[in-house]
Scaffold this active site. Structure first.
Site, PDB file in Angstrom:
ATOM      1  N   ARG A 185       0.816  -1.222   0.000  1.00  0.00           N
ATOM      2  CA  ARG A 185       0.000   0.000   0.000  1.00  0.00           C
ATOM      3  C   ARG A 185       0.843   1.261   0.000  1.00  0.00           C
ATOM      4  O   ARG A 185       0.364   2.324  -0.399  1.00  0.00           O
ATOM      5  CB  ARG A 185      -0.980  -0.019   1.178  1.00  0.00           C
ATOM      6  N   GLU A 229       2.827  -5.315  13.447  1.00  0.00           N
ATOM      7  CA  GLU A 229       1.795  -5.315  14.492  1.00  0.00           C
ATOM      8  C   GLU A 229       1.244  -6.732  14.615  1.00  0.00           C
ATOM      9  O   GLU A 229       0.843  -7.171  15.677  1.00  0.00           O
ATOM     10  CB  GLU A 229       0.683  -4.316  14.121  1.00  0.00           C
TER      11      GLU A 229
HETATM   12  P1  AMP Z   1       4.319  -1.591  11.703  1.00  0.00           P
HETATM   13  O1  AMP Z   1       5.561  -2.248  11.244  1.00  0.00           O
HETATM   14  O2  AMP Z   1       3.735  -2.227  12.926  1.00  0.00           O
HETATM   15  O3  AMP Z   1       4.501  -0.084  11.855  1.00  0.00           O
HETATM   16  O4  AMP Z   1       3.223  -1.835  10.592  1.00  0.00           O
HETATM   17  C1  AMP Z   1       3.158  -1.025   9.480  1.00  0.00           C
HETATM   18  C2  AMP Z   1       2.891  -1.807   8.226  1.00  0.00           C
HETATM   19  O5  AMP Z   1       1.845  -2.761   8.404  1.00  0.00           O
HETATM   20  C3  AMP Z   1       2.426  -0.877   7.136  1.00  0.00           C
HETATM   21  O6  AMP Z   1       3.005  -1.319   5.933  1.00  0.00           O
HETATM   22  C4  AMP Z   1       0.926  -1.015   7.135  1.00  0.00           C
HETATM   23  O7  AMP Z   1       0.445  -1.065   5.823  1.00  0.00           O
HETATM   24  C5  AMP Z   1       0.622  -2.306   7.872  1.00  0.00           C
HETATM   25  N1  AMP Z   1      -0.289  -2.138   9.018  1.00  0.00           N
HETATM   26  C6  AMP Z   1       0.015  -2.398  10.310  1.00  0.00           C
HETATM   27  N2  AMP Z   1      -1.020  -2.192  11.114  1.00  0.00           N
HETATM   28  C7  AMP Z   1      -2.021  -1.757  10.325  1.00  0.00           C
HETATM   29  C8  AMP Z   1      -3.373  -1.358  10.580  1.00  0.00           C
HETATM   30  N3  AMP Z   1      -3.887  -1.362  11.810  1.00  0.00           N
HETATM   31  N4  AMP Z   1      -4.113  -0.936   9.527  1.00  0.00           N
HETATM   32  C9  AMP Z   1      -3.582  -0.925   8.275  1.00  0.00           C
HETATM   33  N5  AMP Z   1      -2.335  -1.303   7.987  1.00  0.00           N
HETATM   34  C10 AMP Z   1      -1.554  -1.713   8.985  1.00  0.00           C
END
Ligand code: AMP
Length: 174
Positions: A62, A99
Site C-alpha cells: 500500500r 503489528e
Molecule cells: P508496523 O511495522 O507495525 O509499523 O506496521 C506497518 C505496516 O503494516 C504498514 O506497511 C501497514 O500497511 C501495515 N499495518 C500495520 N497495522 C495496520 C493497521 N492497523 N491498519 C492498516 N495497515 C496496517
C-alpha cells in the site's frame, strides 16, 4: 482543504482484520475519491518540496500507491521496497516486526547510490517496525535518509519512538 478529521471519513476501520484485536485502517475509500486522493498526495509531498529527495522508496504494497505519485510530484525517482523473494535482481535484506507477525524487507542492491537523498513512504505507521527496517535497509546502501512520510499514524502504538533519529511526518493520527 479537507481537515485530517474530515479525511478520517474516507478511512474505513475494519475491526479484527487480519486478526482479532487489530483495527485495520483501510484506505481504499480514500484512494477511490479523485479529489481526496489528489489532496492526500499533495499533503504527503508538502514537507519535502523545499528540499526534494533524489528518490522516494515506498514499502510494499500500500505504500506504493501514494509513494509513486509523491515521487512524480517531487521530481524524484522511485524505489520499491518489497517482501522477500519478489525482486528479480541482487538484493539486500532487513528483518522487522509487524503489528501482526514478523517479516523481511528487500531492495535491489543497486537501487540507491551512496549519498543519494531518500524519502521513505508508507500508508500506515503502526509499531514502527516496518518503517525503521526500511530506514536501516536504505542506510545499508549508503542512502542519506531525509525522512519518513506516512499517511496514517497509530499514535497509541508509539511507533514514532522507533524512528527517533529521522524526521517523521504523518497526516492523520489515531
Ligand atoms: P508496523 O511495522 O507495525 O509499523 O506496521 C506497518 C505496516 O503494516 C504498514 O506497511 C501497514 O500497511 C501495515 N499495518 C500495520 N497495522 C495496520 C493497521 N492497523 N491498519 C492498516 N495497515 C496496517
Amino acid at each position: 482543504m479537507t481537515t485530517p478529521d474530515e479525511m478520517k471519513r474516507y478511512v474505513r476501520d475494519v475491526p479484527d482484520y487480519p486478526q482479532k484485536g487489530i483495527i485495520f485502517r483501510d484506505i481504499t475509500p480514500l484512494l477511490g475519491d479523485k479529489n481526496i486522493f489528489r489532496e492526500v498526495v499533495e499533503l504527503m509531498s508538502k514537507a519535502w518540496t523545499k528540499d526534494p529527495p533524489d528518490l522516494v522508496a515506498a514499502i510494499e504494497a500500500r505504500g506504493f500507491i501514494p509513494g509513486a505519485a509523491i515521487a512524480v510530484k517531487l521530481g524524484a525517482g522511485f524505489v520499491p521496497i518489497r517482501k522477500t523473494g519478489k525482486l528479480p535482481w541482487m538484493t539486500v535484506m532487513e528483518s522487522y516486526d509487524l503489528e501482526y507477525g514478523t517479516d523481511q524487507l528487500e531492495v535491489h542492491s543497486d537501487a540507491v547510490q551512496p549519498g543519494q537523498k531518500v524519502l521513505i513512504v508508507d500508508d500506515v505507521l503502526a509499531t514502527g517496525g516496518t518503517a525503521s527496517a526500511a530506514v536501516r535497509l536504505m542506510r545499508k546502501l549508503g542512502a542519506d535518509v531525509v525522512g519518513v512520510q506516512v499517511l496514517i499514524e497509530l499514535g497509541y502504538l508509539d511507533g514514532r519512538q522507533r524512528l527517533s533519529d529521522v524526521k517523521l511526518v504523518s497526516e492523520i493520527t489515531y
